[in-house]
Design a protein around this motif. Structure first.
Motif, mmCIF file in Angstrom:
data_model
loop_
_atom_site.group_PDB
_atom_site.id
_atom_site.type_symbol
_atom_site.label_atom_id
_atom_site.label_comp_id
_atom_site.label_asym_id
_atom_site.label_seq_id
_atom_site.Cartn_x
_atom_site.Cartn_y
_atom_site.Cartn_z
ATOM 1 N N SER A 167 140.919 58.710 -15.105
ATOM 2 C CA SER A 167 139.622 59.268 -15.495
ATOM 3 C C SER A 167 138.680 59.311 -14.305
ATOM 4 N N ASP A 168 137.551 60.021 -14.495
ATOM 5 C CA ASP A 168 136.551 60.110 -13.428
ATOM 6 C C ASP A 168 135.946 58.751 -13.111
ATOM 7 N N GLN A 169 135.800 57.898 -14.130
ATOM 8 C CA GLN A 169 135.238 56.572 -13.888
ATOM 9 C C GLN A 169 136.179 55.729 -13.043
ATOM 10 N N GLU A 170 137.471 55.822 -13.319
ATOM 11 C CA GLU A 170 138.446 55.108 -12.487
ATOM 12 C C GLU A 170 138.447 55.649 -11.067
ATOM 13 N N MET A 171 138.317 56.969 -10.909
ATOM 14 C CA MET A 171 138.268 57.558 -9.574
ATOM 15 C C MET A 171 137.036 57.082 -8.812
ATOM 16 N N GLU A 172 135.893 56.992 -9.496
ATOM 17 C CA GLU A 172 134.670 56.551 -8.822
ATOM 18 C C GLU A 172 134.752 55.082 -8.436
ATOM 19 N N ASP A 173 135.328 54.252 -9.307
ATOM 20 C CA ASP A 173 135.449 52.829 -8.990
ATOM 21 C C ASP A 173 136.379 52.596 -7.809
ATOM 22 N N ARG A 174 137.420 53.388 -7.698
ATOM 23 C CA ARG A 174 138.405 53.169 -6.650
ATOM 24 C C ARG A 174 138.074 53.929 -5.370
ATOM 25 N N CYS A 175 137.578 55.161 -5.502
ATOM 26 C CA CYS A 175 137.430 56.046 -4.340
ATOM 27 C C CYS A 175 135.985 56.402 -4.010
ATOM 28 N N GLY A 176 135.022 56.023 -4.840
ATOM 29 C CA GLY A 176 133.636 56.331 -4.546
ATOM 30 C C GLY A 176 133.165 57.610 -5.214
ATOM 31 N N ASP A 185 132.104 60.319 -3.834
ATOM 32 C CA ASP A 185 132.563 61.545 -3.176
ATOM 33 C C ASP A 185 133.764 62.148 -3.895
ATOM 34 N N SER A 186 134.666 61.312 -4.385
ATOM 35 C CA SER A 186 135.865 61.815 -5.052
ATOM 36 C C SER A 186 135.524 62.512 -6.361
ATOM 37 N N VAL A 187 134.558 61.965 -7.110
ATOM 38 C CA VAL A 187 134.182 62.577 -8.386
ATOM 39 C C VAL A 187 133.549 63.942 -8.159
ATOM 40 N N VAL A 188 132.685 64.037 -7.155
ATOM 41 C CA VAL A 188 132.062 65.329 -6.847
ATOM 42 C C VAL A 188 133.116 66.341 -6.412
ATOM 43 N N TYR A 189 134.053 65.907 -5.591
ATOM 44 C CA TYR A 189 135.097 66.810 -5.096
ATOM 45 C C TYR A 189 135.990 67.310 -6.227
ATOM 46 N N LEU A 190 136.399 66.416 -7.116
ATOM 47 C CA LEU A 190 137.251 66.829 -8.236
ATOM 48 C C LEU A 190 136.487 67.720 -9.222
ATOM 49 N N SER A 191 135.199 67.445 -9.420
ATOM 50 C CA SER A 191 134.390 68.336 -10.268
ATOM 51 C C SER A 191 134.302 69.723 -9.663
ATOM 52 N N LEU A 202 148.228 50.638 7.045
ATOM 53 C CA LEU A 202 147.511 51.539 7.948
ATOM 54 C C LEU A 202 146.422 52.269 7.172
ATOM 55 N N PRO A 203 145.159 52.147 7.552
ATOM 56 C CA PRO A 203 144.078 52.766 6.766
ATOM 57 C C PRO A 203 144.154 54.283 6.815
ATOM 58 N N SER A 204 143.848 54.890 5.691
ATOM 59 C CA SER A 204 143.873 56.341 5.583
ATOM 60 C C SER A 204 142.734 56.773 4.679
ATOM 61 N N HIS A 205 141.963 57.760 5.112
ATOM 62 C CA HIS A 205 140.815 58.253 4.355
ATOM 63 C C HIS A 205 141.012 59.728 4.034
ATOM 64 N N PHE A 206 140.592 60.090 2.836
ATOM 65 C CA PHE A 206 140.707 61.490 2.422
ATOM 66 C C PHE A 206 139.683 62.324 3.188
ATOM 67 N N ASP A 207 140.144 63.433 3.754
ATOM 68 C CA ASP A 207 139.303 64.258 4.621
ATOM 69 C C ASP A 207 138.624 65.345 3.782
ATOM 70 N N TYR A 208 137.429 65.040 3.271
ATOM 71 C CA TYR A 208 136.698 66.027 2.477
ATOM 72 C C TYR A 208 136.237 67.200 3.325
ATOM 73 N N SER A 209 135.917 66.947 4.572
ATOM 74 C CA SER A 209 135.337 67.996 5.419
ATOM 75 C C SER A 209 136.328 69.092 5.773
ATOM 76 N N SER A 268 129.120 60.877 1.818
ATOM 77 C CA SER A 268 128.738 62.156 2.419
ATOM 78 C C SER A 268 128.581 63.255 1.386
ATOM 79 N N ALA A 269 128.632 62.897 0.089
ATOM 80 C CA ALA A 269 128.566 63.925 -0.952
ATOM 81 C C ALA A 269 127.233 64.660 -0.934
ATOM 82 N N LEU A 270 126.150 63.980 -0.539
ATOM 83 C CA LEU A 270 124.835 64.624 -0.520
ATOM 84 C C LEU A 270 124.809 65.779 0.468
ATOM 85 N N THR A 271 125.426 65.612 1.628
ATOM 86 C CA THR A 271 125.459 66.672 2.636
ATOM 87 C C THR A 271 126.472 67.746 2.286
ATOM 88 N N THR A 272 127.650 67.342 1.829
ATOM 89 C CA THR A 272 128.709 68.316 1.570
ATOM 90 C C THR A 272 128.364 69.231 0.402
#
Length: 751
Positions: free
Chosen positions: A97-106, A108-114, A590-597, A650-654
């Protein structure tokens, strides 16, 4: 009389010969066009088969690899596992769900999926309307086109009254995009409310053009205390810390190397003792290596001892640099003041924005007349080492790096377009195409399809999906931006512009130019105009090219995003070279971040392509729906199971940047439709589309002016939280983390 009769007979004979040649040429041109249409249909079907085969093979390999990772407790399955079935990961990404995505990924992930869901639903609505309306109209055309051309607007005669249907549906599509913009603007507003109620930046003011020779926190605080009584919570003139942060990074690398050398030296000592147990165990630990050095060329040295000395020297340099920053710091021209309430911070920015410059005793020393004030960014958004870089330095870097990348993109894309247009170029008989034509004649149909269609398209997908994001990433780093959100915005804009250049503009205009300048019988047209070229861009000759691109992006690119082969190879590389316990642990995690940009521009570029071709080539829309559905689910899985939570929001800028991309897509659609109606000899409809384009451009201009002139675009949010007091944990937020243990700067003014 006889002479006149002979002349008349010769005239009739010449006219008959010319008519016969014209008929033959027309017949030959028609047969060539039909042959091209049949070849386009076969190419699309063959590409569908190959791409689906690659996608299913990649999915199968991923399922096998993931099952082994789940057994080994790899972080790719961080969710508590209820089952270990072969394809249980598909059920996990569907039920998240979106709530699980926000708790785990922040957030930014909810805005991107929306955003992805909105794009998908808009594409579905447009696809239904296009397939229901345009496809039957095109199939009922009177030009007797075959196979693929029968489904496009090329099958309609120029000047047909049915073109009014195309105009009406273009208007409906525009309304759908306007509603899309409205809905996503609502999401952006919700993001802004969340951001400004949780960030200390709402209470802080950032000062640009602050005197570089003044790094005195007390003097800055006294200046604002004399204006806003008992309202200043914290004040800092930011010193230059580029050298300090560079030394700390070098110290961290040197410390890692020291730990690594000690482990290697211990392992070598243990191996020597196993070979010769009589050796003394009390000898100093050494690790001898050789290196190239003049004049002896190869010399032997103790790497452990040398690195230890370097480590001590770096610690001394860092201590000396911190002492220099404390006693005689060098300024960056940036300062930050934090107030106790949001209302005071807003009033301060408004006072300077309207030209009302408050004065105090330190007015002349601090040069407040030159200041430029704005709300401060979030502390985690600041790139501290770049604050001292000059404005013109950054502009020159940006200009030269952009020009260099433009040349690289053109050098990579133009050969792809030429290979994809080899059949059209062969008909011209140009001397420079003779070798290409000779090679093409030696291939059978399958080999020609792979060499001149599938391979160039795969190269284009590789450039746009993997090579271009990497180039943009490095160029943006070299531009030395002040804020991470600013760097992400620059990265988004660069990637969007260069992807449109490489995917839409260069191929579309080149194919449209070929189609305009080269007639169906292979002859060259000497006269053409820009509107005619613009209209030919969205007709059937370039339609198959973009259908194949969307198809391969949907199946091949998303499949490799699911596999994440670069991450896999990097992890194996680090695991192979890991020696110490810390290196082994970091290699496993190894850290990995989703590249929204890079994902936002990619989605908008595909949406722009399918929107432009939605009227003339309706068959592109089902492939667009396939792309958005696969992209949504694969990105959701990667964010939920693989990538780490971002360090900053970075959701505010994107969101604000993406809204301009949607406007651009709509403007490009309206401009291309104007050219389409111009080619179809419907000048009045072309003018109406230009009027609609003018409305869209005026909305873009109004939005830009509103965001530029209004100091506080989220006015309701600030009114709601204007009197909330700041918390004590925000003190020192705008001090570089490396300097937070030092006392306030009180060096005053120095040369």
């Amino acid at each position: 009389m006889v002479h006149a009769t002979v002349e008349a007979q010769s005239t009739l004979l010449a006219h008959a010969r010319a008519t016969g040649q014209a008929t033959a040429a027309a017949s030959g041109g028609s047969s060539l066009a039909n042959l091209d249409a049949e070849r386009d249909s076969a190419t699309i079907l063959m590409s569908i088969g190959i791409s689906f085969m690659i996608f299913f093979m990649a999915t199968l390999i991923f399922s096998i690899i993931r099952k082994f990772r789940v057994r080994d407790g790899h972080k790719a399955a961080r969710k508590p596992k209820r089952e270990e079935s072969f394809c249980y990961w598909i059920w996990e990404l569907i039920t998240a769900s979106d709530q699980e995505m926000e708790d785990r990924c922040g957030s930014d992930s909810v805005v991107y999926l929306s955003f992805q869901r909105m794009v998908t639903w808009n594409t579905i609505f447009i696809a239904v309307l296009s397939v229901v309306v345009f496809l039957p109209i095109n199939l009922s055309g009177q030009l007797n086109a075959v196979d693929f051309s029968a489904t496009t607007s090329d099958n309609l005669p120029p000047g047909s009254p049915i073109m009014w249907t195309h105009l009406a549906m273009s208007f409906v599509f525009s309304l759908l995009i306007y509603f899309f913009i409205y809905r996503f603007s609502t999401v952006a507003k919700e993001v802004a409310e969340t951001f400004h109620t949780t960030s200390p930046s709402s209470y802080s003011v950032l000062i640009r053009w602050f005197p570089r020779n003044v790094v005195d926190d007390e003097k800055l605080r006294q200046y604002f205390d004399s204006i806003y009584k008992d309202q200043v919570f914290d004040a800092h003139a930011i010193p230059a810390v580029e050298k300090l942060l560079g030394l700390e990074a070098e110290l961290d690398a040197c410390d890692r190397q020291q730990e690594r050398l000690q482990v290697l030296a211990t392992q070598r000592r243990a191996a020597e003792l196993r070979v010769n147990p009589s050796l003394s165990r009390d000898r100093p630990l050494t690790y001898m290596q050789t290196r190239f050095q003049l004049p002896c060329f190869w010399t032997e040295y103790d790497a452990l001892q040398e690195n230890s000395e370097k480590l001590e020297a770096l610690k001394n340099q860092i201590a000396a640099t911190k002492a220099q920053i404390q006693t005689a710091p060098e300024g960056t021209g940036v300062a930050c003041v934090t107030f106790r309430t949001v209302a005071t911070a807003r009033r301060c920015v408004e006072d300077f924005a309207i030209g009302k410059r408050p004065t105090s005793a330190n007015h002349d020393t601090l040069c407040s007349a030159d200041w430029q004030l704005d709300l401060a960014p979030d502390p985690s958004d600041i790139i501290w080492e770049n604050l001292g870089v000059g404005v013109w330095n950054r502009r020159l870097r940006t200009f030269f790096l952009t020009c260099l990348m433009f040349l690289i993109v053109c050098a990579l894309i133009i050969p792809v377009v030429i290979l994809s247009s080899v059949d059209k170029l062969r008909s011209t008989g140009a001397p420079w195409t003779s070798h290409l034509a000779t090679y093409a004649e030696t291939l059978d149909d399958l080999e020609r399809h792979v060499v001149f269609t599938y391979f160039p398209m795969m190269l284009l997908v590789f450039v746009t999906s993997w090579l271009m994001p990497m180039m943009v990433e490095y160029t943006v780093k070299m531009e030395r931006h002040y804020y991470r959100s600013e760097a992400e915005s620059s990265k988004m804009n660069k990637y969007f512009c260069f992807m449109l250049l490489s995917v839409l503009l260069l191929p579309g205009l080149t194919l449209g130019w070929f189609d305009t300048m080269i007639a169906d019988d292979g002859s060259l047209n000497e006269q053409t105009d820009m509107m005619h070229l613009l209209g030919r861009v969205i007709l059937s000759n370039s339609g198959p090219f973009f259908i194949l691109f969307v198809l391969q992006t949907a199946l091949v690119s998303t499949a490799f995003q699911l596999l994440r082969l670069p991450d896999f190879f990097w992890r194996k590389y680090y695991e192979f070279h890991a020696v110490t316990d810390r290196e082994i642990e970091e290699a496993k995690n190894l850290p990995s971040h989703f590249d929204y940009s890079s994902n936002y521009p990619e989605i908008m570029c595909i949406f722009t392509i399918i929107l432009i071709y939605s009227v003339a080539v309706p068959l592109i829309l089902p492939f667009g729906i396939l792309y958005f559905m696969l992209k949504h689910n694969i990105d959701k899985y990667n964010m939920y199971q693989v990538h780490e939570r971002k360090e900053y929001a970075s959701a505010l800028t994107t969101t604000r940047t993406v809204i301009y991309y949607i406007f651009f897509s709509l403007a490009a659609f309206q401009l291309s439709m104007s050219g389409f109606f111009y080619v179809q000899e419907m000048r009045s409809l072309s003018v109406l589309m230009l009027i609609m384009l003018g409305v869209t451009l005026s909305m873009i201009l109004a939005r830009f002016l509103h965001s530029s002139l209004v100091v506080f675009p989220d006015d309701e949010v600030y009114k709601l939280h204007s009197n909330e007091p700041i918390t004590e944990r925000a003190r020192g937020a705008y001090v570089c983390p490396s300097l937070r243990q030092l006392p306030l700067h009180s060096a005053g003014t120095h040369a």
